[in-house]
Design an enzyme around this catalytic site. Structure first.
Site, PDB file in Angstrom:
ATOM      1  N   GLY A   7      -4.056   2.677  -5.440  1.00 45.79           N
ATOM      2  CA  GLY A   7      -2.659   3.115  -5.841  1.00 45.79           C
ATOM      3  C   GLY A   7      -2.695   2.552  -7.272  1.00 45.79           C
ATOM      4  CG  ASN A   8      -4.839  -1.340  -7.866  1.00 46.04           C
ATOM      5  OD1 ASN A   8      -5.189  -0.306  -6.611  1.00 46.04           O
ATOM      6  ND2 ASN A   8      -5.605  -2.204  -8.184  1.00 46.04           N
ATOM      7  CE  LYS A  53       0.963   4.665   5.347  1.00 44.52           C
ATOM      8  NZ  LYS A  53      -0.155   3.543   4.725  1.00 44.52           N
ATOM      9  CE  LYS A  65      -7.390   4.013  -1.782  1.00 49.59           C
ATOM     10  NZ  LYS A  65      -6.989   3.087  -1.007  1.00 49.59           N
ATOM     11  CE  LYS A  69      -8.319  -1.637   0.456  1.00 48.14           C
ATOM     12  NZ  LYS A  69      -7.526  -0.348   0.024  1.00 48.14           N
TER      13      LYS A  69
HETATM   14  P1  ADP Z   1      -4.890  -0.332  -1.890  1.00 54.19           P
HETATM   15  O1  ADP Z   1      -4.096   1.059  -3.499  1.00 54.19           O
HETATM   16  O2  ADP Z   1      -5.982  -0.146  -2.885  1.00 54.19           O
HETATM   17  O3  ADP Z   1      -5.681   0.684  -1.030  1.00 54.19           O
HETATM   18  P2  ADP Z   1      -3.878  -1.876  -0.520  1.00 54.19           P
HETATM   19  O4  ADP Z   1      -2.474  -2.893  -0.933  1.00 54.19           O
HETATM   20  O5  ADP Z   1      -3.934  -1.070   0.588  1.00 54.19           O
HETATM   21  O6  ADP Z   1      -4.540  -1.611  -2.098  1.00 54.19           O
HETATM   22  O7  ADP Z   1      -4.982  -2.974   0.212  1.00 54.19           O
HETATM   23  C1  ADP Z   1      -5.330  -4.255  -0.883  1.00 54.19           C
HETATM   24  C2  ADP Z   1      -4.641  -5.636  -0.146  1.00 54.19           C
HETATM   25  O8  ADP Z   1      -5.216  -5.842   0.820  1.00 54.19           O
HETATM   26  C3  ADP Z   1      -4.457  -6.725  -1.208  1.00 54.19           C
HETATM   27  O9  ADP Z   1      -4.438  -6.475  -2.545  1.00 54.19           O
HETATM   28  C4  ADP Z   1      -4.650  -7.945  -0.458  1.00 54.19           C
HETATM   29  O10 ADP Z   1      -2.956  -8.281  -0.130  1.00 54.19           O
HETATM   30  C5  ADP Z   1      -4.220  -7.204   1.154  1.00 54.19           C
HETATM   31  N1  ADP Z   1      -4.836  -7.872   1.949  1.00 54.19           N
HETATM   32  C6  ADP Z   1      -4.942  -8.143   3.226  1.00 54.19           C
HETATM   33  N2  ADP Z   1      -5.937  -8.906   4.458  1.00 54.19           N
HETATM   34  C7  ADP Z   1      -6.819  -8.615   3.338  1.00 54.19           C
HETATM   35  C8  ADP Z   1      -8.403 -10.266   3.634  1.00 54.19           C
HETATM   36  N3  ADP Z   1      -8.935 -10.200   4.440  1.00 54.19           N
HETATM   37  N4  ADP Z   1      -9.335 -10.011   1.796  1.00 54.19           N
HETATM   38  C9  ADP Z   1      -8.498  -9.557   0.618  1.00 54.19           C
HETATM   39  N5  ADP Z   1      -7.207  -8.853   1.515  1.00 54.19           N
HETATM   40  C10 ADP Z   1      -6.518  -8.795   1.792  1.00 54.19           C
HETATM   41 MG    MG Z   2      -4.249   1.292   0.963  1.00 61.44          MG
END
Ligand code: ADP
Ligand code: MG
Length: 339
Positions: free
Chosen positions: A34-35, A152, A237, A299
């Site tokens: 989303g960023n 969710k 996603k 992810k």
């Molecule tokens: P996106 O919008 O890219 O899906 P998310 O916020 O869902 O982003 O996921 C990315 C975030 O996951 C990072 O900003 C970080 O704060 C968080 N995060 C949680 N656990 C981890 C980890 N083990 N390693 C790296 N980031 C992590």
């Molecule tokens: Mg995400």
């Protein structure tokens, strides 16, 4: 044809290739967070979103100039949250839409921003490549257990009185979220079939950069007569991206987000960033709880599924370093065991 695809996808087990296509092994699927259009720290004006999208266009340019089929999927978190807030505020005067329509609105709006900015970046580089976006419906199983236990959280936080009012008036399920307030919760079922995946394939083969699967896709179910209708749900996603890459027969998937690398003990004094990991190592880290649900968890799950079902390499890295991440010079690389 489409129905046949669905059946063959459903017949397969949880591992092994599931591709319906055989000529996309050199392609690349890039999932952006989303960023890429709406980071958490902006107010979200149109001008801000255009500026962020323009930066994303420049970030992705090195990938778009490669001679490879390219599919771009994207998140919609902050945007769909605002769409829901907007209609909540206006609900006495403008009829609120169902969640599938809100997801479609967010797909269209974000894909427009991305399409224009990706194209502008290409034109600045004198590159005539086309960018196209597809509204993407994704079929889910009406019997998915997620429907029985919506977990969710989406949209904004409400106080308890507002939460009660919204639950009555909008028929929403509300849950208290770790002391921070009440949130609307919905089901997040598994993506089962990406509708019109053959068109994603055809456009990618034609050379267009294809933006598809935004926000995990518009969640739909299909009855025994083949008739589709939208459902109140959101699909992850990252999981939709992995499924799309597998069905297309793509071997390499990138997940671009807002951290430099996947980390162990994230956010603690013991934090250690991973440069590379094998599939079995990443499974072991997951089992130890290093990847929380709702952020890094999906992810990693997407990476595992992708590698289990025909993928060869996943890289997770920062949006601003797309090419170094692809080349293994930034981010975290995850490969099948033995590769
Ligand atoms: P996106 O919008 O890219 O899906 P998310 O916020 O869902 O982003 O996921 C990315 C975030 O996951 C990072 O900003 C970080 O704060 C968080 N995060 C949680 N656990 C981890 C980890 N083990 N390693 C790296 N980031 C992590
Ligand atoms: Mg995400």
């Amino acid at each position: 044809m489409r129905r046949g695809d669905t059946k063959s996808e459903r017949r397969v087990g949880l591992s092994g290739p599931i591709s319906a296509f055989h000529d996309m092994s050199g392609g690349l699927l890039v999932a952006i967070g989303g960023n890429a259009t709406h980071p958490r720290d902006i107010k979200g004006t149109a001008a801000e979103q255009f500026a962020v999208a323009a930066a994303t266009g420049r970030d992705l340019l090195p990938l778009m100039t490669l001679d490879r089929e390219l599919i771009v999927t994207h998140g919609n978190g902050p945007v769909v949250g605002k769409i829901l807030m907007r209609q909540m505020v206006a609900r006495k005067r403008v009829a609120p839409m169902s969640l599938d329509i809100c997801v479609a609105h967010s797909q269209g709006g974000i894909a427009y921003l991305l399409m224009q900015s990706l194209e502008n970046a290409l034109r600045e580089a004198n590159n005539p490549r086309h960018v196209v976006c597809l509204l993407t419906q994704v079929e889910v199983d009406p019997d998915d257990p997620a429907f029985g236990d919506p977990l969710k959280p989406i949209g904004h936080f409400y106080d308890e009185d507002e939460a009660r009012e919204l639950a009555d008036e909008m028929n929403w399920q509300m849950r208290e979220d770790s002391g921070r307030g009440w949130r609307h919760v919905v089901a997040s079922p598994e993506p089962r079939h990406i509708v019109d995946i053959s068109l994603v394939h055809a456009l990618a083969k034609r050379g267009a950069v294809v933006i598809a699967g935004g926000g995990g896709g518009i969640p739909v179910i299909r009855d025994s007569g083949g008739v589709r209708r939208g459902v109140e749900a959101v699909i992850d996603k990252d999981l939709t991206s992995a499924h799309m890459a597998n069905v297309l027969g793509i071997r390499e998937m990138m997940i671009l987000t807002d951290v430099p690398r996947v980390a162990l003990n994230f956010g603690t004094s013991q934090q250690r960033e991973l440069t590379r990991a094998s599939l079995s190592e990443i499974r072991a880290y997951r089992a130890k709880g290093h990847f929380p649900p709702g952020s890094m968890g999906p992810k990693i799950e997407a990476a595992i599924r992708f590698l289990d079902r025909g993928g060869e390499r996943v890289v997770i890295g920062p949006l601003g370093e797309a090419l170094p991440t692809l080349n293994g010079d930034a981010g975290t690389e995850i490969r099948r065991d033995g590769d």
